[in-house]
Design an enzyme around this catalytic site. Structure first.
Site, PDB file in Angstrom:
ATOM      1  N   SER A 156       0.868  -1.180   0.000  1.00  0.00           N
ATOM      2  CA  SER A 156       0.000   0.000   0.000  1.00  0.00           C
ATOM      3  C   SER A 156       0.900   1.224   0.000  1.00  0.00           C
ATOM      4  O   SER A 156       2.098   1.123   0.306  1.00  0.00           O
ATOM      5  CB  SER A 156      -0.847  -0.015   1.288  1.00  0.00           C
ATOM      6  OG  SER A 156      -1.492   1.230   1.477  1.00  0.00           O
ATOM      7  N   TYR A 169      -1.959  -1.316  10.407  1.00  0.00           N
ATOM      8  CA  TYR A 169      -1.969  -1.494   8.948  1.00  0.00           C
ATOM      9  C   TYR A 169      -0.630  -1.048   8.353  1.00  0.00           C
ATOM     10  O   TYR A 169      -0.020  -1.755   7.552  1.00  0.00           O
ATOM     11  CB  TYR A 169      -3.127  -0.680   8.369  1.00  0.00           C
ATOM     12  CG  TYR A 169      -3.393  -0.874   6.887  1.00  0.00           C
ATOM     13  CD1 TYR A 169      -4.122  -1.970   6.429  1.00  0.00           C
ATOM     14  CD2 TYR A 169      -2.950   0.054   5.949  1.00  0.00           C
ATOM     15  CE1 TYR A 169      -4.386  -2.135   5.078  1.00  0.00           C
ATOM     16  CE2 TYR A 169      -3.211  -0.108   4.595  1.00  0.00           C
ATOM     17  CZ  TYR A 169      -3.936  -1.203   4.162  1.00  0.00           C
ATOM     18  OH  TYR A 169      -4.193  -1.365   2.819  1.00  0.00           O
TER      19      TYR A 169
HETATM   20  N1  LIG Z   1      -8.852  -0.355  -1.110  1.00  0.00           N
HETATM   21  C1  LIG Z   1      -7.810   0.417  -0.830  1.00  0.00           C
HETATM   22  O1  LIG Z   1      -7.928   1.641  -0.679  1.00  0.00           O
HETATM   23  C2  LIG Z   1      -6.417  -0.184  -0.746  1.00  0.00           C
HETATM   24  C3  LIG Z   1      -5.303   0.658  -0.885  1.00  0.00           C
HETATM   25  C4  LIG Z   1      -4.019   0.100  -0.832  1.00  0.00           C
HETATM   26  C5  LIG Z   1      -3.865  -1.251  -0.632  1.00  0.00           C
HETATM   27  N2  LIG Z   1      -4.960  -2.047  -0.478  1.00  0.00           N
HETATM   28  C6  LIG Z   1      -4.749  -3.477  -0.283  1.00  0.00           C
HETATM   29  O2  LIG Z   1      -5.241  -4.150  -1.415  1.00  0.00           O
HETATM   30  C7  LIG Z   1      -5.594  -5.491  -1.072  1.00  0.00           C
HETATM   31  C8  LIG Z   1      -6.979  -5.820  -1.624  1.00  0.00           C
HETATM   32  O3  LIG Z   1      -7.939  -5.004  -0.969  1.00  0.00           O
HETATM   33  P1  LIG Z   1      -9.295  -4.497  -1.676  1.00  0.00           P
HETATM   34  O4  LIG Z   1      -9.184  -3.045  -1.822  1.00  0.00           O
HETATM   35  O5  LIG Z   1      -9.570  -5.335  -2.873  1.00  0.00           O
HETATM   36  O6  LIG Z   1     -10.350  -4.786  -0.508  1.00  0.00           O
HETATM   37  P2  LIG Z   1     -11.541  -5.873  -0.394  1.00  0.00           P
HETATM   38  O7  LIG Z   1     -11.972  -5.846   1.023  1.00  0.00           O
HETATM   39  O8  LIG Z   1     -12.557  -5.622  -1.426  1.00  0.00           O
HETATM   40  O9  LIG Z   1     -10.821  -7.247  -0.762  1.00  0.00           O
HETATM   41  C9  LIG Z   1      -9.961  -7.903   0.131  1.00  0.00           C
HETATM   42  C10 LIG Z   1     -10.184  -9.400  -0.030  1.00  0.00           C
HETATM   43  O10 LIG Z   1      -9.274 -10.099   0.852  1.00  0.00           O
HETATM   44  C11 LIG Z   1     -10.008 -11.143   1.468  1.00  0.00           C
HETATM   45  N3  LIG Z   1      -9.438 -11.539   2.752  1.00  0.00           N
HETATM   46  C12 LIG Z   1      -9.378 -10.788   3.888  1.00  0.00           C
HETATM   47  N4  LIG Z   1      -8.899 -11.520   4.894  1.00  0.00           N
HETATM   48  C13 LIG Z   1      -8.642 -12.752   4.397  1.00  0.00           C
HETATM   49  C14 LIG Z   1      -8.124 -13.945   4.957  1.00  0.00           C
HETATM   50  N5  LIG Z   1      -7.819 -14.018   6.265  1.00  0.00           N
HETATM   51  N6  LIG Z   1      -7.947 -15.024   4.158  1.00  0.00           N
HETATM   52  C15 LIG Z   1      -8.288 -14.962   2.836  1.00  0.00           C
HETATM   53  N7  LIG Z   1      -8.813 -13.874   2.254  1.00  0.00           N
HETATM   54  C16 LIG Z   1      -8.983 -12.765   3.029  1.00  0.00           C
HETATM   55  C17 LIG Z   1     -11.391 -10.548   1.683  1.00  0.00           C
HETATM   56  O11 LIG Z   1     -12.343 -11.562   1.962  1.00  0.00           O
HETATM   57  C18 LIG Z   1     -11.614  -9.792   0.381  1.00  0.00           C
HETATM   58  O12 LIG Z   1     -12.207 -10.582  -0.617  1.00  0.00           O
HETATM   59  C19 LIG Z   1      -5.475  -5.565   0.445  1.00  0.00           C
HETATM   60  O13 LIG Z   1      -4.242  -6.163   0.795  1.00  0.00           O
HETATM   61  C20 LIG Z   1      -5.488  -4.110   0.858  1.00  0.00           C
HETATM   62  O14 LIG Z   1      -4.838  -3.899   2.105  1.00  0.00           O
HETATM   63  C21 LIG Z   1      -6.219  -1.544  -0.542  1.00  0.00           C
END
Ligand SMILES: NC(=O)c1ccc[n+]([C@@H]2O[C@H](COP(=O)([O-])OP(=O)(O)OC[C@H]3O[C@@H](n4cnc5c(N)ncnc54)[C@H](O)[C@@H]3O)[C@@H](O)[C@H]2O)c1
Length: 283
Positions: A156, A169
């Site tokens: 991130s 985080y």
């Molecule tokens: N959305 C943002 O603003 C953002 C920004 C930077 C980084 N990220 C990172 O991007 C990645 C994807 O996030 P997203 O934005 O698609 O959010 P999201 O919540 O839509 O998707 C995250 C997915 O990870 C799965 N997950 C969570 N815990 C889990 C576990 N213990 N075992 C298996 N699966 C699990 C969830 O069920 C979900 O489907 C994450 O690592 C997040 O930290 C997100």
């Protein structure tokens, strides 16, 4: 027309929705078969809903619509045995493994000294140990195959700089960078590349929930998406609140493809200038 990852197999964690689903579809569109896993459940101490198995089935449908094969499992990245079983089943079915996208993650907020032990531990267990579990389930397979590979870890902007009120985080996402750099060195002799991607805010369910709207509007329980987006806009140099999952998928595709064949150990930002650093008076 040949795709950029034709004939390859990609493992993606957190593939039920959001960026994980987008990566599955993008890589499939460029010729890869997919091993998908997701916990498909709410998680204790995380204040927004998780996906369901129906969401994972939608990812399956979208990949199959592209005429690619997909093996999907409900698995929790905190449990190494369940991740390893999902990966081994996928490889048995699809015949090989080339690309690993350790994307699963959760988000939470609180002052560092006020986080509960459960909030802290859950964050580290999923966002850092979960990445380690995902890659350590895959690495022996990549090494045995002897054909190299590409590992991409989703960190991130918070993996390269502080974002206030998210210390657990930020710590986990910085930890991912350390793991990425260590593995880039340890796996280079096997021609396995290891990189991380660093998105700014991405328009997914992680930010599209009332919990976050309330936080970003100074505690207003009826805070709107519109007001929350205005607050998020101030974090980017570009005058936008969030990028799309596809913007991150395109970075993942580049790192997965042979276009990046000598790119390893890098932290690739997709951040709309958030880390520039900058001070812009947005209108
Ligand atoms: N959305 C943002 O603003 C953002 C920004 C930077 C980084 N990220 C990172 O991007 C990645 C994807 O996030 P997203 O934005 O698609 O959010 P999201 O919540 O839509 O998707 C995250 C997915 O990870 C799965 N997950 C969570 N815990 C889990 C576990 N213990 N075992 C298996 N699966 C699990 C969830 O069920 C979900 O489907 C994450 O690592 C997040 O930290 C997100």
């Amino acid at each position: 027309m040949s795709g950029r990852v034709d004939g390859k197999v990609a493992l993606i964690s957190g593939a039920a929705r959001g960026q994980g689903r987008s990566h599955a579809v993008r890589l499939a569109a460029e010729g890869a078969d997919i091993i998908a896993l997701d916990v498909c459940a709410d998680i204790e101490s995380i204040h927004y809903p998780g996906p369901t198995e129906a969401d994972l089935h939608e990812t399956i449908r979208l990949v199959e619509e592209l005429d690619r094969r997909v093996v999907a499992h409900v698995a929790d990245v905190r449990r190494f045995d369940s991740v390893r079983a999902a990966v081994q089943d996928g490889v048995a079915e699809l015949g090989r493994l080339d690309i690993v996208v350790a994307n699963a993650g959760v988000m939470g907020f609180g002052q560092a000294w006020e986080l509960t032990e459960l909030e802290w531990q859950t964050m580290i267990d999923i966002n850092l140990t979960g990445v380690w579990n995902t890659v350590r389930a895959a690495i022996p397979i990549l090494i045995d195959q002897g054909a190299g590979g590409s590992i991409i870890m989703t960190s991130s902007a918070a993996g390269l700089a502080a974002i206030p009120h998210t210390a657990h985080y930020v710590a986990a996402k910085h930890g991912v960078v350390g793991l990425m750099r260590s593995l880039a060195v340890e796996l280079a002799s096997h021609r396995i590349r290891v990189n991380s991607v660093h998105p700014t805010t991405v328009d997914t369910e992680m930010i599209n929930n009332q919990y976050l709207y309330t936080l970003l509007t100074g505690g207003d329980p009826h805070g709107t998406r519109e007001a929350a987006m205005a607050a998020l806009r101030a974090q980017n140099a570009f005058p936008i609140a969030a990028i799309d999952p596809l913007d991150v998928s395109n970075a993942v595709l580049y790192l997965a493809s042979d276009d990046a064949r000598f790119v390893t150990g890098t932290t690739l930002v997709v951040d709309a200038g958030a880390l520039a650093p900058f001070k812009l008076p947005h209108a």
